[in-house]
Each structure stands twice: as structure tokens, then as C-alpha cells.
Design a protein around this motif. Structure first.
Motif, mmCIF file in Angstrom:
data_model
loop_
_atom_site.group_PDB
_atom_site.id
_atom_site.type_symbol
_atom_site.label_atom_id
_atom_site.label_comp_id
_atom_site.label_asym_id
_atom_site.label_seq_id
_atom_site.Cartn_x
_atom_site.Cartn_y
_atom_site.Cartn_z
ATOM 1 N N ASN A 71 0.826 -1.205 0.000
ATOM 2 C CA ASN A 71 0.000 0.000 0.000
ATOM 3 C C ASN A 71 0.864 1.260 0.000
ATOM 4 N N THR A 95 -9.866 5.068 6.935
ATOM 5 C CA THR A 95 -11.091 4.270 7.042
ATOM 6 C C THR A 95 -11.626 3.927 5.658
ATOM 7 N N THR A 97 -9.956 3.402 2.850
ATOM 8 C CA THR A 97 -9.180 2.331 2.222
ATOM 9 C C THR A 97 -9.569 0.973 2.795
ATOM 10 N N ILE A 98 -9.775 0.914 4.105
ATOM 11 C CA ILE A 98 -10.213 -0.335 4.733
ATOM 12 C C ILE A 98 -11.570 -0.761 4.177
ATOM 13 N N ASN A 101 -11.393 -1.814 0.324
ATOM 14 C CA ASN A 101 -10.759 -3.116 0.090
ATOM 15 C C ASN A 101 -11.665 -4.270 0.505
ATOM 16 N N LEU A 102 -12.323 -4.129 1.641
ATOM 17 C CA LEU A 102 -13.175 -5.209 2.144
ATOM 18 C C LEU A 102 -14.471 -5.348 1.362
ATOM 19 N N MET A 134 -8.314 -8.262 11.489
ATOM 20 C CA MET A 134 -9.050 -7.074 11.063
ATOM 21 C C MET A 134 -10.016 -6.620 12.150
ATOM 22 N N SER A 291 -6.242 -4.239 3.568
ATOM 23 C CA SER A 291 -6.960 -3.613 4.686
ATOM 24 C C SER A 291 -6.161 -3.733 5.974
ATOM 25 N N VAL A 325 -16.544 1.283 9.365
ATOM 26 C CA VAL A 325 -15.484 0.263 9.401
ATOM 27 C C VAL A 325 -15.997 -0.999 10.085
#
Length: 365
Positions: A71, A95, A97-98, A101-102, A134, A291, A325
Motif C-alpha cells: 500500500n 477508514t 481504504t479499509i 478493500n473489504l 481485522m 486492509s 469500518v
């Protein structure tokens, strides 16, 4: 030629265009759009160079390189924004990006892979380990916000010290996850080196042996790509506030939705590409691993760097961000636990992302 290579070549034209837009003063919106597009092929070249160097250095060092540089684009953009004092946008990008990705990356992979293969399988143990890590990361991000928002008043020193403590714990946990995945339980993560240009999802041993990248060439590409991403990020960050304000977008929406789309392009292309080649093991690892990297390493690094450069960066997020999130982690864990995926599960992840994106768009923050 693969879609990833086509994108990486064609969109490079926006690098000189974005530079011209900046120095010829075409306006903040033109600079914003062209620099955002320019970052996409550079991110792909950065990712590709990391993969090629990893092939030469071997699986252990290669996996470590991917874990550290996976990343890099998001980190470079966030550092540029932090240096410019755009702390709210930096927090939102973490937040975002997390979440992307998920939900977005894994959703696209499951949808397109499911349409092509009906049902796909991946190692549920990897999904469970990543899901557990996670969950810890989500808790670590939620708790500082909860402490601050449930107290009558928390001194700034206490907020900073709490954030530094949590950041230190997260970095230690990330180091231990690397030890787990690269050393003590590496057999769980043996998804193989994928030749993204071959028609098969995983190349044979003979193909892997035949493919011997030029190490110094790709190290050069890695260095040049990193410098170019940093340069374009400075241009992009310099106009992001003015341009998004002109478009009627809040810093919250910009950080949560727009920045991850720009910085995470390489992960998106890679995850979807390998899913279309029926390698959901690698696709899920890319999505969930990215993530984890952001939550356990990138966010803590930004907190520590903020102290050094005099831009106070803490883990006190917008309450709605941490709720989002938590939702993303919960939904992703529930869908990935059985080690099987289909197009409908991809739709469910994408629908969750779209609903959250709409909520951030209309959020008045």
C-alpha cells in the motif's frame, strides 16, 4: 496484453498532462482530475515492480516486500496530505481504504469471478486469521473515538498519548502477523506466485523458472515509480481541497471514497484479475491483506510521523467512520468465513459499499 498492462501504458500520458495543468495553471479541477488519473498507472507500475522484485528475491523476502510496499501509494498520498495539514482527509482515507478493500475490491472479485465460474473456493483458515486481525484493528480504531466521545472532556495530551499507545500496539501486532504468515504458519499462505499475463491462474513450476526478471531494472522501476507517485501526490494534494469544495464534496467523502479509488487502483486490478483466473485465494489475500496493512501499519505510521513533523494526527475519527469500518469488517467476515464465494455474495458486498458511499456523500461533516 493484460488489462492491467494496457491501463499502465495508456494512462501514463496523464503524467505530463497533469504537470502541464499544474504549471500552466489550467485550474484546480483540471489539475485534480489529471493528477488523480496519473497516479493510477504509477501505482500499477509500483505494484508490478514490487511483484517482479519479489520473484527474484524468493518467496520469503518477496512476501515481506509485498507486505511492506503493498500500500505504498496510499501511504505516500496520505503523507503528502498530512504534510499539507489535511488531517481530516488523511483520517478519512484510512477508514475509506479499509472499507473499499473489504467491500468494493472483494465484492468486484466475487461478482466477476462468480459470473465466470459460478462458485469459487479459497482457504477459509486464511480468511479467519485475516478476519480476526481485522477485527482487532477495527476495535483499536473504534476505542479511542469511543473514549473521547463518551467523556465530558479529554485533554489533547491524553488523546495524543492514547493514540501513540494504540499505534505502538498495532505496529507490534502487524510485526507478529508477518511472523505468523511468513515463518511459523507460512504453509497457510502458500497461494503461489501468479503470472498475471498467462491464461492460467497459477503458472507451472517450469513457467516460474523461465520467468527471470531483471532485478536491477525492476528496482529502478520501483524507485522511479515511488518518486513519481510522491511528485504527483504533491500536485494532487495541493488542489484537493479547492477542487472538491468546488464540486460540493466534503472532506469526509473525499477521504473515504475518492482517495482510496485513486491510491488503490493497483490492488483493485490485481484482485479482480486473479479472481477471473479462478484464484480466489490470492484475490481474498490481496483485499483483506491490504486492509490489514492500512489498519495495522499505515495508520500507526501516520500517527508517529505526525508527531515528528508537527502535524498532530490522532486516532480520534468521525464516529460515523468507525461505525462504517465496523459494518465493513462484520459483513466481510460473515461472507468469507465458509471459504466459498459466488456472484450474489459479491453483489451483497458491493451493495453495502454503495449504501455506505451514499451515506458519506450526504453526511454533513
Amino acid at each position: 496484453m493484460s488489462i492491467k498492462k494496457i491501463i499502465s501504458y495508456v494512462l501514463l500520458i496523464f503524467v505530463p498532462i497533469s504537470i502541464a495543468a499544474e504549471y500552466l495553471e489550467w485550474g484546480s479541477l483540471a489539475v485534480f482530475i489529471t493528477s488523480a488519473i496519473a497516479i493510477v498507472p504509477l501505482a500499477i507500475w509500483l505494484s508490478t515492480a514490487t511483484e517482479e522484485v519479489a520473484i527474484v528475491t524468493g518467496p520469503s523476502i518477496g512476501a515481506l516486500l509485498n507486505a511492506v510496499f503493498g500500500n505504498a501509494t496510499e501511504l505516500i498520498i496520505a503523507l503528502a496530505a498530512l504534510n499539507a495539514g489535511l488531517v481530516d482527509i488523511v483520517k478519512a482515507s484510512i477508514t475509506g481504504t479499509i472499507i473499499s478493500n473489504l467491500l468494493l475490491v472483494m465484492g468486484l472479485s466475487m461478482l466477476l469471478g462468480g459470473v465466470r465460474y459460478k462458485e469459487q473456493e479459497f482457504k477459509p483458515i486464511v480468511a479467519r486469521v485475516n478476519g480476526s486481525s481485522m477485527t482487532l484493528a477495527a476495535i483499536a480504531l473504534i476505542l479511542p473515538t469511543t473514549v473521547i466521545n463518551t467523556s465530558n472532556g479529554v485533554p489533547l495530551d491524553a488523546i495524543r498519548n492514547l493514540s501513540l499507545t494504540v499505534a505502538t500496539v498495532l505496529i507490534v501486532v502487524y510485526a507478529l502477523t508477518l511472523l505468523f504468515s511468513l515463518k511459523t504458519h507460512s504453509y497457510l499462505y502458500e497461494v503461489g506466485l501468479v503470472d498475471l499475463d498467462s491464461p492460467n491462474s497459477v503458472g507451472s513450476e517450469a513457467e516460474s523458472t523461465a520467468h527471470k526478471p531483471n532485478l536491477w531494472l525492476w528496482i529502478g522501476v520501483l524507485v522511479i515509480s515511488t518518486v513519481a507517485v510522491a511528485f504527483e501526490s504533491e500536485i494532487f494534494v495541493g488542489v484537493v481541497e479547492e477542487a472538491t469544495k468546488g464540486l460540493g464534496l466534503t472532506p469526509l467523502f473525499t477521504g473515504v471514497v475518492l482517495l482510496p479509488l485513486v491510491g488503490g487502483a493497483a490492488e483493485y486490478v490485481t484482485a479482480v484479475n486473479v479472481a477471473l483466473k479462478n484464484n480466489m485465494d490470492l484475490s481474498v489475500s490481496v483485499a483483506m491483506g491490504s486492509s490489514l496493512l492500512v489498519a495495522l501499519l499505515v495508520a500507526p505510521i501516520l500517527v508517529l510521523v505526525g508527531v515528528v513533523i508537527g502535524q498532530p494526527m490522532d486516532l480520534n475519527f468521525n464516529p460515523f467512520e468507525v461505525i462504517a469500518v465496523a459494518i465493513a469488517v462484520t459483513v466481510a467476515n460473515l461472507i468469507s468465513l465458509d471459504g466459498r464465494s459466488n456472484w450474489l455474495e459479491g453483489v451483497l458486498l458491493l451493495a453495502t459499499y454503495i449504501v455506505l458511499g451514499a451515506a458519506f456523500y450526504f453526511h454533513p461533516a
